[in-house]
Enzyme design. Structure first.
Site, PDB file in Angstrom:
ATOM      1  N   GLY A  74      53.700  12.162  35.467  1.00  0.00           N
ATOM      2  CA  GLY A  74      54.724  13.080  34.994  1.00  0.00           C
ATOM      3  C   GLY A  74      55.403  12.656  33.702  1.00  0.00           C
ATOM      4  N   CYS A 283      43.892  43.091  45.088  1.00  0.00           N
ATOM      5  CA  CYS A 283      43.117  43.304  43.860  1.00  0.00           C
ATOM      6  C   CYS A 283      42.376  44.631  43.938  1.00  0.00           C
ATOM      7  CB  CYS A 283      42.126  42.147  43.676  1.00  0.00           C
ATOM      8  SG  CYS A 283      40.920  42.445  42.372  1.00  0.00           S
ATOM      9  N   CYS A 286      38.266  43.664  43.939  1.00  0.00           N
ATOM     10  CA  CYS A 286      37.613  42.934  45.022  1.00  0.00           C
ATOM     11  C   CYS A 286      38.409  42.951  46.319  1.00  0.00           C
ATOM     12  CB  CYS A 286      37.325  41.486  44.598  1.00  0.00           C
ATOM     13  SG  CYS A 286      38.770  40.406  44.636  1.00  0.00           S
ATOM     14  N   CYS A 308      42.385  40.626  39.971  1.00  0.00           N
ATOM     15  CA  CYS A 308      42.445  39.170  39.966  1.00  0.00           C
ATOM     16  C   CYS A 308      42.426  38.650  38.535  1.00  0.00           C
ATOM     17  CB  CYS A 308      41.232  38.568  40.672  1.00  0.00           C
ATOM     18  SG  CYS A 308      41.162  38.872  42.418  1.00  0.00           S
ATOM     19  N   CYS A 314      36.855  36.754  41.275  1.00  0.00           N
ATOM     20  CA  CYS A 314      36.785  38.193  41.523  1.00  0.00           C
ATOM     21  C   CYS A 314      35.343  38.702  41.447  1.00  0.00           C
ATOM     22  CB  CYS A 314      37.652  38.928  40.522  1.00  0.00           C
ATOM     23  SG  CYS A 314      37.959  40.656  40.927  1.00  0.00           S
TER      24      CYS A 314
END
Lengths: 332, 207
Positions: A74, A283, A286, A308, A314
């Protein structure tokens, strides 16, 4: 860097066979040099360019920064970012990290907002096809290195993968405190009250934490970190990921990392817990209900659909559905 | 120290160094990156160079991959030889430093490193710290090996690491190092062609 320019010289002659340097396995090691899987690839990279574009001094400098970044999860490690043959904002940081990590045997996937086929993704993929001759793919599970702009693939990553994020502003405190000297001190003293004030002001103004992307996270209970502008929907995937996550910011000259199996917590309050968000619809292509959706405007009359953002996810779901439908027809 | 002149019976120093610097360094870096990202799991470096005796292949490879004129190397006196001189001065091209406190990489046996003054970074820049490349006697689970329980970033739960050749002083060193986080030094333990990463973020218990 190399002591020997001509690889054919690297066989142990009579002089070397009794050498104290050559331990018992020294002979085998030298014999191995000739059978290098990457040999034929390296000869094919475009003339006049080093493997993976950057020169070796630059790569060593970036590699040292990456190792320190991994050792201090980090923390934003400064590095001497180079000018790349693309403008700032197009992933110069990510490209440098990827170039420092790539080996000839890697398979690279590049996505931009989840899509494999947008300009940024295509141009970076072609860049490494030319300069490193690595194989490329759009299939998430086939990739060993994934460079991404602003998304994490829907398919869970594995221990054998490295994901490289392109980062515009690596400093999560930058919009709250413009001075680098101050933000550096704030990280050193773990002084993150300002960030919590910002989230509190969100709540007092909007009734909820209104930050939806680049949602700040706490890495391993120490450093507040910007996860790059991924949607907050992807934040849970940062934590305890089996894959190594590297972040490169070219203009800002910072590299940071989230090692595998590292605790990453999205900042929140007890009474306003972090919410990754969800959609009322699935979606439109899909039918997936668990993926991140993009809004697509379809006409000038307000028509729109949600699909998507992960094109690989997708399109393969649709291909599977088509295949299933075809085989059902065949049975009838 | 004068630059050593080659004698007829000298080891074949010409075989120390990467034959294909670009791809050899890339492969070696990935091995080391894996080691640091997954503390306690021994990784095997591919043999792309001859080891610079008395250093192991892994330590030689790490120095070739990471050190250069911008990242000075300090070798403990017990691992200095003509071969390592050739490695550091000719192959790596690192600037000679007279004091371990100026080095980016400190390489040798733990006994000689333990008492050194080592750069551990500053609160503002914890990355400005040394990386120690420490030669060990292996990572096999033998009864007399020091058994360490590792946890923290990169470790899924708890990892067990055996290090031969060290006593509890090494474990104490690691614990004190981890207690300074985010300051501290990062370790690469080496033996033969194996390398184990122990970054400062790793918490250590004697197991």
């Amino acid at each position: 860097m190399s002591a020997v320019d001509d690889p054919t010289d690297l066989t142990l002659g009579s002089e070397g066979s009794d050498a104290s340097v050559a331990e018992a396995k020294g002979d085998e090691q030298i014999a191995d040099l000739s059978s290098d899987a990457g040999d034929d690839r390296i000869d094919e990279t475009i003339d006049g360019y080093n493997f993976a574009y950057l020169d070796e001094n630059t790569k060593r400098m970036i590699r040292r920064a990456i190792l320190k970044a991994v050792a201090i999860p980090g923390y934003q490690t400064p590095f001497a970012s180079r000018e790349m043959p693309m403008p700032y904002g197009w992933g110069t940081g990510g490209v440098q990290v990827t170039a420092a990590c790539l080996t000839p045997g890697d398979t690279l996937k590049v996505i931009d907002q989840g899509a494999d086929d947008t300009t940024n993704a295509v141009s970076i993929r072609q860049f490494f096809e030319k300069t490193a001759r690595v194989d490329t793919t759009t299939r998430t599970e086939d990739a060993t290195v994934i460079q991404t702009r602003h998304r994490i693939p829907e398919k869970a990553l594995t221990e054998d993968q490295i994901i490289v994020y392109q980062v515009p502003i690596p400093e999560p405190l930058r919009y709250l405190e413009p001075r680098e000297t101050e933000t550096r001190k704030m990280h050193a003293l773990e002084e993150y009250g300002l960030m919590h004030v910002k989230l509190y002001e969100d709540i007092s103004r909007h009734g909820h934490i209104a930050t939806t992307y680049a949602y700040p996270v706490m890495v391993e209970d120490r450093y507040v970190t910007d996860p790059s502008p991924i949607p907050k929907f992807d934040n849970p995937k940062l934590s305890n990921s089996p894959a190594l996550q590297l972040f490169g910011a070219g203009r800002e000259q910072r590299i940071y990392a989230i090692p595998p199996y590292t605790k990453v917590k999205s900042l929140d309050f007890e009474d306003y817990p972090f919410d990754p968000g969800q959609w009322p619809q699935a979606c439109a292509l899909c039918g997936a209900e668990d993926s991140y959706l993009d809004e697509i405007i379809t006409d000038d009359a307000g028509g729109r659909m949600f699909v998507c953002s992960d094109t690989d996810f997708c399109s393969r779901r649709r291909a599977e559905q088509d295949a299933a439908a075809t085989s059902e027809e065949g049975e009838q | 120290m004068a630059i050593a002149t080659r004698q007829p019976n000298d080891p074949p120093h010409g075989q120390i160094g990467f034959s294909k610097p670009s791809v050899d360094a890339a492969a070696s870096f990935r091995t080391i990156l894996n080691a640091v990202a997954r503390p306690g799991s021994p990784q095997t470096v591919a043999a792309k160079t001859l080891a610079a005796a008395p250093l192991s292949l892994a330590a030689t490879t790490a120095l070739l991959t990471l050190a250069d004129a911008d990242a000075p190397v300090w070798l403990t006196p017990d691992v200095r030889s003509d071969a390592t001189d050739h490695l550091i001065r000719f192959c790596v091209g690192a600037a000679p430093v007279s004091h371990s406190g100026q080095a980016a990489f400190v390489c040798g046996r733990f006994g000689a490193i333990e008492a050194l003054e080592l750069p551990a970074g500053s609160p503002d820049y914890p990355d400005r710290s040394a990386t120690l490349i420490i030669e060990t006697d292996g990572f096999a689970a033998e009864p007399d090996a020091l058994a360490l329980k590792l946890s923290g970033p990169g470790v899924d739960g708890v990892a067990l690491l055996h290090v031969a050749g060290f006593g509890s002083a090494f474990a104490r060193f690691l614990q004190q190092n981890a207690a300074q986080f985010p300051l501290g030094v990062d370790l690469l333990l080496t033996h033969g062609d194996q390398v184990v990463g122990l970054p400062r973020s790793t918490k250590v218990e004697v197991g």
